[in-house]
Scaffold this active site. Structure first.
Site, PDB file in Angstrom:
ATOM      1  N   ARG A 158       2.989   0.887  -6.624  1.00  0.00           N
ATOM      2  CA  ARG A 158       3.082  -0.092  -5.544  1.00  0.00           C
ATOM      3  C   ARG A 158       1.947  -1.113  -5.609  1.00  0.00           C
ATOM      4  NH1 ARG A 158       6.466   1.756  -1.173  1.00  0.00           N
ATOM      5  NH2 ARG A 158       5.305   0.468   0.279  1.00  0.00           N
ATOM      6  N   HIS A 187      12.949 -33.982 -21.472  1.00  0.00           N
ATOM      7  CA  HIS A 187      12.583 -34.697 -20.244  1.00  0.00           C
ATOM      8  C   HIS A 187      11.181 -34.332 -19.778  1.00  0.00           C
ATOM      9  CE1 HIS A 187      16.594 -36.299 -19.946  1.00  0.00           C
ATOM     10  NE2 HIS A 187      17.101 -35.085 -20.049  1.00  0.00           N
ATOM     11  N   GLU A 192      13.683 -15.473 -16.295  1.00  0.00           N
ATOM     12  CA  GLU A 192      13.274 -14.083 -16.134  1.00  0.00           C
ATOM     13  C   GLU A 192      12.426 -13.625 -17.319  1.00  0.00           C
ATOM     14  OE1 GLU A 192      12.914 -10.102 -14.818  1.00  0.00           O
ATOM     15  OE2 GLU A 192      13.125 -12.049 -13.851  1.00  0.00           O
ATOM     16  N   LYS A 215       4.381  -3.619  -6.425  1.00  0.00           N
ATOM     17  CA  LYS A 215       5.819  -3.409  -6.549  1.00  0.00           C
ATOM     18  C   LYS A 215       6.557  -3.860  -5.295  1.00  0.00           C
ATOM     19  CE  LYS A 215       9.348  -1.876  -8.905  1.00  0.00           C
ATOM     20  NZ  LYS A 215       9.767  -2.597 -10.114  1.00  0.00           N
ATOM     21  N   GLU A 226       3.924 -11.737 -16.138  1.00  0.00           N
ATOM     22  CA  GLU A 226       3.556 -10.608 -15.286  1.00  0.00           C
ATOM     23  C   GLU A 226       2.692  -9.579 -16.001  1.00  0.00           C
ATOM     24  OE1 GLU A 226       6.991  -9.783 -12.004  1.00  0.00           O
ATOM     25  OE2 GLU A 226       7.544  -9.427 -14.092  1.00  0.00           O
ATOM     26  N   ASN A 238      -0.244   0.694   6.444  1.00  0.00           N
ATOM     27  CA  ASN A 238       0.377  -0.346   5.628  1.00  0.00           C
ATOM     28  C   ASN A 238       0.822  -1.467   6.545  1.00  0.00           C
ATOM     29  OD1 ASN A 238       0.067   1.357   3.476  1.00  0.00           O
ATOM     30  ND2 ASN A 238       2.231   1.847   3.254  1.00  0.00           N
ATOM     31  N   GLY A 239       0.689  -2.693   6.092  1.00  0.00           N
ATOM     32  CA  GLY A 239       1.146  -3.818   6.900  1.00  0.00           C
ATOM     33  C   GLY A 239      -0.006  -4.736   7.262  1.00  0.00           C
ATOM     34  N   CYS A 282       0.829  -1.196   0.000  1.00  0.00           N
ATOM     35  CA  CYS A 282       0.000   0.000   0.000  1.00  0.00           C
ATOM     36  C   CYS A 282       0.867   1.250   0.000  1.00  0.00           C
ATOM     37  CB  CYS A 282      -0.910   0.007   1.225  1.00  0.00           C
ATOM     38  SG  CYS A 282      -1.772  -1.561   1.491  1.00  0.00           S
ATOM     39  N   LYS A 317       8.586 -12.180 -17.065  1.00  0.00           N
ATOM     40  CA  LYS A 317       8.159 -10.884 -17.592  1.00  0.00           C
ATOM     41  C   LYS A 317       6.892 -11.027 -18.427  1.00  0.00           C
ATOM     42  CE  LYS A 317      10.748  -8.161 -15.667  1.00  0.00           C
ATOM     43  NZ  LYS A 317      10.489  -9.078 -14.565  1.00  0.00           N
ATOM     44  N   TRP A 376      -4.009  -2.118  -0.959  1.00  0.00           N
ATOM     45  CA  TRP A 376      -3.967  -3.403  -1.659  1.00  0.00           C
ATOM     46  C   TRP A 376      -4.500  -4.435  -0.683  1.00  0.00           C
ATOM     47  CZ3 TRP A 376      -1.886  -8.358  -1.794  1.00  0.00           C
ATOM     48  CH2 TRP A 376      -1.789  -8.969  -3.041  1.00  0.00           C
TER      49      TRP A 376
END
Length: 628
Positions: free
Chosen positions: A27, A524, A501, A623, A508, A101-102, A2, A505, A75
């Protein structure tokens, strides 16, 4: 995850708070709100589910007036994204307003007790518990004698709310960054933190509060980073910081080096694209002042460990989450290659709950962009608790992990606004390359070998700039494949982490299912996924395992799978086999993950844009992941 903003001064607070919230959008959030308190001691509240534009529209009809206020982007962790669950929350008979926040872990037991006391809850959040608890503690303080929480409040005009805050915080279990307004004290903001970042911006006749420095850019160049258990009393003209249990403490005012242009789009369509193109400069900044030609090594000022102790390290653990974990995999290859030190890469979310045997001479590096990742912080603290030295590789000065570690290395990549990390990843890889060089030169690496590594590192920004020139070609490839629903990313050795990576991307920001594998692992199991609708992205620059990856590519082609190949600029063999080719400079193996990551970032970006996705704010992502 947040965002918090606060303002007190001589200007109208609403516009400043809204601008600050917009700068915190990266964020991640699902609702937003503001609260102000008038000189007559009345709260003005505005909040709305969804984007900040929804809040702004609501404030046109019912503005938050006054020169003091707090704001928040939420969030969801407790309760759905609704107007009722949006912050700020009011406590008691509207005596207190807070943003938080938290996560409060014991909120259920606190809520049960407060309900028994007669408090009525209007939301499903853990935050409303704090608001009512503050009101309860305020009433207790007003009817009680001075107690252990009053150590430094004599003569302080804000001693009553300060004592209430201390009483309340002592009962909370979990993490919090708090900005608090009291109805009866309309000229002060209180801020408190434990495990969730808060900063105070110092101005002339005005002060600011925020969850990170980005909302303060352009408003002030002076900043105070609050530490865990600290409480700030913020008025228009003063700042007082105290420890919850130990009384007043001295605070250090630091210079905010970020410029307004660093957090603006600068003519780019999205922050992500801007940050991709900033990578030549961010890499220069990561290396600036750290490479020594005279000694053929790299130097870091913040490790806080003598060379003798580093020379005795028998094992290194690299930990991180998401993109930082991929950078750690690159670091594993680099350190073992250059320094011959055994390296273990751990997901921080797993390491925090494991009890792995760690030898006495084990060193931990926690890798993080934000410096606030809850799992990485917990893993670092667990290893530190067992007596091992802990170091951080981090992008954010003053962050929680930077403060908790014994030492560390800043990336100096500049603000990264796009949720999907780009320049922070390549800066992490560059720092890990220099770190591997540093350890190698402390041990067996020759002067000549070190000099050759430095020569290649100094050319790296130009290599990346050259890779960026493929942008138009990559856009054309994206137009060909953007409707695919599955991708495979394949590489070997140093390029295996880059493949992981690249797949991340794409997942995401475009919401396409993608998987990364070592190229040889295809046969395999994953080769069963190959068909004409599943593109495979091969990372195949020339190097030690080039011929092996060619064979893996031929296996895909034999089964009708489309191939996108990232190849060295002078390679015609792989280019002949592939359906589409992206060329990158021919670099040493140890720099290939950085150079090949550039086209992967651009490919994901262009595919996401073509699919109409919100590139900078992808769904469900934030973020800074500050909760488990």
């Amino acid at each position: 995850m947040c965002g918090i903003v606060g303002y007190i001064g001589f200007r109208e607070a609403q516009d400043i708070l809204l601008q600050g919230l917009r700068r915190l959008e990266y964020r991640g959030y699902d609702s937003a709100g503001l609260a102000g308190v008038t000189s007559r001691g009345k709260f003005c509240i505005g909040k709305a589910a969804g984007r900040i534009d929804n809040l702004a529209a609501r404030l046109v009809e019912d503005p938050v007036r006054g020169s003091i206020g707090i704001g928040h982007t939420r969030w969801a962790t407790h309760g759905a994204a609704t107007d009722e669950n949006a912050h700020p929350h009011l406590g008691g008979d509207n005596s207190v307003a807070i943003v938080h926040n938290g996560v409060i872990e014991n909120y259920r037991s606190l809520k049960d007790r407060l309900v028994q006391q007669g408090y009525i809850f209007n939301s499903a959040t853990d935050t409303e518990v704090i608001a009512h608890l503050l009101d309860s503690c305020l009433e207790q303080v007003r009817h009680a004698e001075a107690d252990a929480f009053d150590a430094d409040t004599s003569g302080n005009p804000y001693s009553t709310p300060l004592r209430a805050i201390r009483r309340a915080l002592a009962q909370l279990q979990g993490t919090y960054g708090l900005a608090i307004l009291f109805r009866d004290y309309p000229d002060v903001i209180f801020a408190a933190r434990l495990g969730s970042p808060l900063v105070v911006g110092v101005g002339d006749g005005e002060h600011f509060v925020a969850s990170d420095a980005s909302p303060l850019v352009g408003e002030t160049e002076r900043i105070v980073y609050l530490k865990d258990h600290e409480i700030a009393v913020v008025t228009a003209d003063s700042l007082q910081v105290s420890h919850r249990d130990q009384g007043e403490v001295q605070h250090n005012i630091e210079v905010l080096e970020t410029q307004a242009t660093d957090v603006d789009l600068g003519g780019f369509a999205h922050y992500m694209l801007k940050e991709i193109f900033e990578q030549p400069e961010s890499l220069r900044n990561a290396m600036r002042g750290r490479l020594s030609l005279d000694e053929a090594t790299a130097h870091f000022g913040g490790l806080n460990l003598p060379a003798s102790e580093l020379r005795n390290v028998d094992r290194i653990v690299l930990t991180g989450c998401g993109t930082s974990w991929h950078a750690a995999l690159v670091g594993e290859y680099l350190i073992e290659e250059f320094a011959r030190i055994p390296v273990e890469v751990e997901y921080a979310s797993e390491l925090r709950y494991r009890n792995p045997p760690l030898d006495r001479h084990t060193l931990l590096f926690a890798i993080t962009q934000s410096g606030e990742t809850a799992d990485t912080l917990a893993a670092l603290r667990e290893v530190k608790r067992k007596g091992h030295p802990t170091l951080a590789i981090c992008n954010v000065v003053g962050s929680t992990i930077a403060q908790a570690a014994d030492g560390g290395i800043y990336l100096h990549a500049g603000p990264e606004i796009g949720v999907a990390s780009t320049k922070a990843f390549t800066s992490q890889c560059a720092v890990l390359t220099m770190l591997a060089l540093h350890f190698g030169r402390l041990r067996h690496m020759s002067f000549g070998a070190g000099s050759r590594v430095i020569d290649q590192l100094q050319k790296l920004p130009d290599f990346v700039a050259q890779a960026l020139e493929e942008n138009d070609r990559i856009r054309q490839i994206a137009e060909k494949y953007y409707q695919a629903e599955n991708f495979l990313y394949l590489g070997r050795q140093f390029n295996f982490p880059a493949a992981l990576e690249g797949a991340l991307k794409l997942k995401e920001i475009s919401y396409i299912h993608a998987e990364g594998y070592p190229a040889a692992e295809m046969k395999h199991g994953p080769i069963a996924l190959v068909d004409e609708n599943t593109p495979s992205v091969f990372l195949i620059p020339q190097g030690l395992v080039y011929d092996k990856v060619i064979s893996n590519m031929e296996e895909i082609k034999a089964r009708g799978g489309p191939v996108i190949a990232i190849v060295s600029e002078n390679d015609e063999h792989a280019a002949h086999l592939a359906d589409d080719v992206i060329r990158v400079p021919n670099v040493e193996d140890f720099l290939q993950p950085i150079v090949t990551s550039i086209p992967l970032q651009l490919l994901a970006y262009h595919i996401a844009v073509l699919r109409g996705c919100d590139v900078d704010k992808p769904r469900n992502l934030a973020k800074s992941v500050t909760v488990e």
